[in-house]
Design a protein around this motif. Structure first.
Motif, mmCIF file in Angstrom:
data_model
loop_
_atom_site.group_PDB
_atom_site.id
_atom_site.type_symbol
_atom_site.label_atom_id
_atom_site.label_comp_id
_atom_site.label_asym_id
_atom_site.label_seq_id
_atom_site.Cartn_x
_atom_site.Cartn_y
_atom_site.Cartn_z
ATOM 1 N N ALA A 22 0.827 -1.206 0.000
ATOM 2 C CA ALA A 22 0.000 0.000 0.000
ATOM 3 C C ALA A 22 0.864 1.259 0.000
ATOM 4 O O ALA A 22 0.459 2.299 -0.512
ATOM 5 N N GLU A 23 2.064 1.168 0.542
ATOM 6 C CA GLU A 23 2.999 2.309 0.582
ATOM 7 C C GLU A 23 3.836 2.398 -0.689
ATOM 8 O O GLU A 23 4.665 3.284 -0.830
ATOM 9 N N GLY A 24 3.655 1.432 -1.609
ATOM 10 C CA GLY A 24 4.379 1.472 -2.873
ATOM 11 C C GLY A 24 5.643 0.636 -2.916
ATOM 12 O O GLY A 24 6.402 0.702 -3.876
ATOM 13 N N ARG A 25 5.878 -0.180 -1.898
ATOM 14 C CA ARG A 25 7.087 -1.005 -1.870
ATOM 15 C C ARG A 25 6.848 -2.322 -2.608
ATOM 16 O O ARG A 25 5.735 -2.817 -2.693
ATOM 17 N N SER A 26 7.941 -2.889 -3.136
ATOM 18 C CA SER A 26 7.888 -4.176 -3.846
ATOM 19 C C SER A 26 8.643 -5.227 -3.059
ATOM 20 O O SER A 26 9.555 -4.892 -2.288
ATOM 21 N N PHE A 27 8.300 -6.491 -3.283
ATOM 22 C CA PHE A 27 8.919 -7.605 -2.560
ATOM 23 C C PHE A 27 9.255 -8.725 -3.536
ATOM 24 O O PHE A 27 8.483 -9.016 -4.448
ATOM 25 N N VAL A 28 10.386 -9.359 -3.317
ATOM 26 C CA VAL A 28 10.743 -10.585 -4.027
ATOM 27 C C VAL A 28 10.604 -11.712 -3.019
ATOM 28 O O VAL A 28 11.207 -11.676 -1.941
ATOM 29 N N VAL A 29 9.786 -12.699 -3.343
ATOM 30 C CA VAL A 29 9.537 -13.828 -2.445
ATOM 31 C C VAL A 29 10.521 -14.942 -2.795
ATOM 32 O O VAL A 29 10.695 -15.287 -3.967
ATOM 33 N N THR A 30 11.155 -15.484 -1.761
ATOM 34 C CA THR A 30 12.121 -16.566 -1.967
ATOM 35 C C THR A 30 11.620 -17.856 -1.320
ATOM 36 O O THR A 30 10.849 -17.834 -0.372
ATOM 37 N N SER A 31 12.078 -18.962 -1.883
ATOM 38 C CA SER A 31 11.815 -20.276 -1.306
ATOM 39 C C SER A 31 13.153 -20.994 -1.259
ATOM 40 O O SER A 31 13.804 -21.147 -2.302
ATOM 41 N N HIS A 32 13.568 -21.359 -0.064
ATOM 42 C CA HIS A 32 14.875 -21.982 0.145
ATOM 43 C C HIS A 32 15.994 -21.100 -0.425
ATOM 44 O O HIS A 32 16.947 -21.581 -1.029
ATOM 45 N N GLY A 33 15.818 -19.774 -0.252
ATOM 46 C CA GLY A 33 16.834 -18.818 -0.678
ATOM 47 C C GLY A 33 16.810 -18.451 -2.149
ATOM 48 O O GLY A 33 17.568 -17.593 -2.589
ATOM 49 N N GLU A 34 15.946 -19.078 -2.934
ATOM 50 C CA GLU A 34 15.867 -18.810 -4.372
ATOM 51 C C GLU A 34 14.643 -17.929 -4.671
ATOM 52 O O GLU A 34 13.537 -18.244 -4.230
ATOM 53 N N PRO A 35 14.813 -16.868 -5.432
ATOM 54 C CA PRO A 35 13.655 -16.041 -5.797
ATOM 55 C C PRO A 35 12.647 -16.836 -6.622
ATOM 56 O O PRO A 35 13.029 -17.547 -7.549
ATOM 57 N N VAL A 36 11.370 -16.737 -6.242
ATOM 58 C CA VAL A 36 10.322 -17.469 -6.963
ATOM 59 C C VAL A 36 9.188 -16.561 -7.449
ATOM 60 O O VAL A 36 8.376 -16.980 -8.268
ATOM 61 N N GLY A 37 9.147 -15.351 -6.950
ATOM 62 C CA GLY A 37 8.067 -14.468 -7.375
ATOM 63 C C GLY A 37 8.300 -13.056 -6.909
ATOM 64 O O GLY A 37 9.177 -12.784 -6.093
ATOM 65 N N GLU A 38 7.501 -12.169 -7.451
ATOM 66 C CA GLU A 38 7.602 -10.759 -7.101
ATOM 67 C C GLU A 38 6.222 -10.220 -6.769
ATOM 68 O O GLU A 38 5.252 -10.510 -7.479
ATOM 69 N N LEU A 39 6.139 -9.457 -5.710
ATOM 70 C CA LEU A 39 4.905 -8.755 -5.351
ATOM 71 C C LEU A 39 5.181 -7.272 -5.530
ATOM 72 O O LEU A 39 6.153 -6.748 -4.998
ATOM 73 N N ARG A 40 4.330 -6.616 -6.303
ATOM 74 C CA ARG A 40 4.512 -5.186 -6.487
ATOM 75 C C ARG A 40 3.141 -4.516 -6.498
ATOM 76 O O ARG A 40 2.139 -5.135 -6.877
ATOM 77 N N PRO A 41 3.093 -3.272 -6.074
ATOM 78 C CA PRO A 41 1.795 -2.590 -6.009
ATOM 79 C C PRO A 41 1.240 -2.323 -7.395
ATOM 80 O O PRO A 41 1.994 -2.137 -8.356
ATOM 81 N N LEU A 42 -0.071 -2.343 -7.492
ATOM 82 C CA LEU A 42 -0.743 -1.973 -8.733
ATOM 83 C C LEU A 42 -0.820 -0.459 -8.806
ATOM 84 O O LEU A 42 -0.881 0.220 -7.786
ATOM 85 N N ARG A 43 -0.807 0.050 -10.041
ATOM 86 C CA ARG A 43 -0.999 1.489 -10.184
ATOM 87 C C ARG A 43 -2.451 1.797 -9.880
ATOM 88 O O ARG A 43 -3.365 1.139 -10.380
ATOM 89 N N ARG A 44 -2.640 2.779 -9.072
ATOM 90 C CA ARG A 44 -4.006 3.149 -8.711
ATOM 91 C C ARG A 44 -4.506 4.266 -9.604
ATOM 92 O O ARG A 44 -3.743 5.121 -10.022
ATOM 93 N N ARG A 45 -5.791 4.248 -9.852
ATOM 94 C CA ARG A 45 -6.401 5.340 -10.614
ATOM 95 C C ARG A 45 -6.436 6.571 -9.733
ATOM 96 O O ARG A 45 -6.752 6.496 -8.553
#
Length: 84
Positions: A22-45
């Motif tokens: 909600a504050e505009g930050r992004s996250f890379v999700v890891t599993s066993h230390g390996e990146p598996v996905g990215e979470l990022r905010p949607l652009r709001r109208r």
């Protein structure tokens, strides 16, 4: 830059992650230390109050609608015949 978080952190601390998004930050999700996905905010109208929009364009030069139409006709195919 994205913050790396583990799958466990995402599960156990989802509230913090959601606030971060909600504050505009992004996250890379890891599993066993390996990146598996990215979470990022949607652009709001963003809605702009009509009075603000009118004020923004109050100093713009006047527009000649006939000249504008002629300019469009010069560069765009506006034939009414359906394509296909």
């Amino acid at each position: 830059m994205s913050e790396q978080i583990s799958q466990r952190e995402l599960r156990n601390d989802s509230g913090r992650v959601m606030r971060g998004l909600a504050e505009g930050r992004s996250f890379v999700v890891t599993s066993h230390g390996e990146p598996v996905g990215e979470l990022r905010p949607l652009r709001r109208r963003r809605w702009v109050d009509s009075r603000v929009a009118v004020e923004m364009f109050s100093g713009a030069p006047p527009m000649d609608r006939h000249r504008f139409r002629d300019d469009l006709d010069a560069v765009l195919d506006q034939d009414a015949v359906p394509r296909g």
